[in-house]
Write an enzyme that holds these catalytic residues in place. Structure first.
Site, PDB file in Angstrom:
ATOM      1  N   HIS A  54       0.829  -1.220   0.000  1.00  0.00           N
ATOM      2  CA  HIS A  54       0.000   0.000   0.000  1.00  0.00           C
ATOM      3  C   HIS A  54       0.857   1.262   0.000  1.00  0.00           C
ATOM      4  CE1 HIS A  54      -3.790  -2.176   0.539  1.00  0.00           C
ATOM      5  NE2 HIS A  54      -3.103  -2.983   1.312  1.00  0.00           N
ATOM      6  N   ASN A 127     -10.200  -2.954   2.673  1.00  0.00           N
ATOM      7  CA  ASN A 127      -9.921  -2.953   1.239  1.00  0.00           C
ATOM      8  C   ASN A 127     -11.197  -2.613   0.474  1.00  0.00           C
ATOM      9  OD1 ASN A 127      -7.148  -3.624   1.115  1.00  0.00           O
ATOM     10  ND2 ASN A 127      -7.595  -5.775   1.438  1.00  0.00           N
ATOM     11  N   TYR A 337       0.670  -4.011  11.906  1.00  0.00           N
ATOM     12  CA  TYR A 337       0.513  -2.633  11.413  1.00  0.00           C
ATOM     13  C   TYR A 337       1.171  -1.630  12.355  1.00  0.00           C
ATOM     14  CZ  TYR A 337      -2.211  -3.851   7.371  1.00  0.00           C
ATOM     15  OH  TYR A 337      -2.582  -4.339   6.151  1.00  0.00           O
TER      16      TYR A 337
END
Ligand code: NDP
Length: 478
Positions: A54, A127, A337
């Site tokens: 990303h 997403n 993350y």
């Protein structure tokens, strides 16, 4: 109005920003020219590591407005009243391309949302697809490697992609969406977003429900064919950024309808498939969408790097009333993350203005890179303490989640139907959509060894004989 005086980062006025200090007009330069040294040194440090996935993205601020009462499911303050508004940030992205990649590439899109709620930041890092390629986080580094560049050629490798996918039938659902029309949106405004994972909601009575989040575009779906996408890229590599930025600058604010699907704990226990499996959707017929809000993006960031490149979304950011679930992929991402942001942005990344919660923050985290604020704890710099420092609130504990089973590495493929929901999707497509799907798959398979193609055709055949035949015919047509 006179211009401000240029200074060094230390605040000292700069006398000359056109010429370095040199020993005579022919040089060499003097090391004492600190302004020169500082400029060069800063330029060397203008990049942070790009996101492993990303990397190419666009973002904007906006609001979530509550339009439907879901307090029966969640006590989260963000949902407290119809009409309540919460500031938010969204970032959209492609997955595989680097920071300078073209926008109009066939790829899954990231759809990351950060809601600055009264009780902390709530991030939904989803997403534009309701499912994902894998269901076990152990596979994530391998899967992503197949999407990035080959270590020897430094080229993208269709062989690696189809090898991995054909050896991982759980990917078939997402692969089918990727090569369908929705795999190449015309821009970020023209696609749905999905939380994808199963999350939980807790209401004021302490009851838990399992939920999935959906964000339905109010701009309508718009997609490009491969040929159209290639033509766009030839003229504009930043088509999605340009579209989103331009729409917001022009006051044409994109909006999405925010909905949940809800499953009771009893329904989950009786569900014929694993409701925590990221490769599955919850059929709408069984779990209808319940609208709770509208998100609108209405403010472009003032500084792309400060506010979008450094934006740090993490599924670990939940708020009271919204919780996790046993979804293995979610659990892996809860770690990965935040860890990625500590690495690429810095230890105190959540103190940056774009990431900073809009509610008070009280932690005992101490020093480290970018500790630029001064914690006001005084003598209360550890816990427990006798000096009035922040303390836990047992009332915020979630009701226990009952778990059972023997700790082991269970085969995540055993007993899973990787084909049924793909068949349901394939049946939704009309003939023209199917033909484009077949052609898109065949185009992406160019140069892939026959054994891998044959293995993948076997998966398509298990979905629907027409799927395999269509791809085979498209391959033959070249
Ligand atoms: P429904 O007919 O109730 O829902 C079908 C869904 O498919 C709609 O949400 C629609 O989105 C979406 N859709 C339409 N075209 C495409 C496409 N080219 N690519 C991806 N999604 C598309 O059926 P079910 O709920 O029983 O689901 C059937 C299949 O639809 C699933 O197996 C799944 O593959 C797919 N799907 C299901 C979703 C779900 O959460 N249940 C969500 C998205 C896809 P829209 O409303 O925007 O037109």
């Amino acid at each position: 109005m006179s211009n401000p005086i240029l200074t060094t980062t230390g605040g000292a006025p700069v006398a000359d920003n056109q010429n370095s200090q040199t020993a005579g007009p022919r040089g060499p330069v003097l090391l004492q020219d600190y302004h020169l040294v500082e400029k060069l040194a800063h330029q060397n440090r203008e990049r942070i590591p790009e996101r492993v996935v990303h990397a190419k993205g666009s973002g904007a601020y906006g609001t979530l407005t509550i339009t439907g009462d879901i307090t029966r499911y969640s006590k989260a303050s963000v949902f407290a009243a119809v009409g309540k508004q919460t500031e938010m940030l969204a970032r959209f992205s492609t997955v595989a391309g680097e920071r300078g990649a073209a926008d109009a590439e066939r790829d899954v899109r990231g759809f990351a949302l950060k809601f600055y709620t009264d009780e902390g930041n709530w991030d939904l890092v989803g997403n534009n697809t309701p499912v994902f390629f894998i269901r076990d986080p152990l596979k994530f580094p391998d899967f992503i490697r197949t999407q990035k560049r080959h270590p020897r050629s430094n080229l993208r490798s269709p062989t690696a992609m189809w090898d991995f996918w054909s050896l991982s039938p759980e990917s078939l659902h997402q692969v089918t969406i990727l090569f369908s029309d929705r795999g190449l949106p015309q821009g970020h405004r023209f696609m749905n977003g999905y939380g994808s994972h199963t999350y939980s909601m807790l209401n004021a009575a302490g009851e838990r429900h399992w939920v999935k989040f959906h964000f339905k575009t109010l701009q309508g779906h718009r997609h490009w064919t491969n040929a159209e996408g290639n033509a766009v890229i030839a003229g504009d590599r930043e088509s999605a950024q340009r579209d989103l930025y331009g729409a917001i600058e022009g006051g044409d604010f994109p909006r999405w309808r925010a909905c949940i699907q809800v499953m009771t704990e009893a329904q989950a226990a009786a569900c014929g498939f694993n409701p925590f499996d990221l490769t599955k959707v919850w059929p709408h017929g069984d779990y209808p969408l319940i609208e709770f809000g509208v998100i609108e993006l209405n403010r472009n960031p003032a500084h792309y790097f400060a506010e979008i490149e450094q934006a740090a979304f993490s599924p670990s950011n939940i708020v009271p009333g919204v919780g996790f679930s046993p979804d293995k992929m979610l659990q892996g991402r809860i770690f990965a993350y935040a860890d990625a942001h500590r690495y690429r942005v810095g230890t105190h990344y959540e103190a940056l203005p774009v990431n900073r919660p809009r509610c008070p923050v009280h932690t005992y985290h101490a020093d480290g890179a970018m500790r630029f604020d001064a914690p006001q704890g005084g003598d209360a710099y550890y816990e427990p303490n006798s000096f009035g420092g922040p303390v836990q609130d047992p009332a915020r504990a979630e009701p226990p989640l009952s778990l059972s089973g023997d700790a082991a590495a269970y085969d995540h493929r055993a007993g899973n139907d990787d084909y049924g929901q793909v068949a349901a999707l394939y049946r939704l497509f009309d003939d023209a959509q199917r033909a484009r799907l077949h052609a898109n798959v065949a185009a992406a398979m160019q140069g892939v060894p026959e054994a891998i193609v044959t293995r993948q055709l076997g998966h398509f055949a298990r979905v629907d004989a027409r799927y395999a035949e269509g791809v085979r015919a498209a391959l033959a047509a070249g």
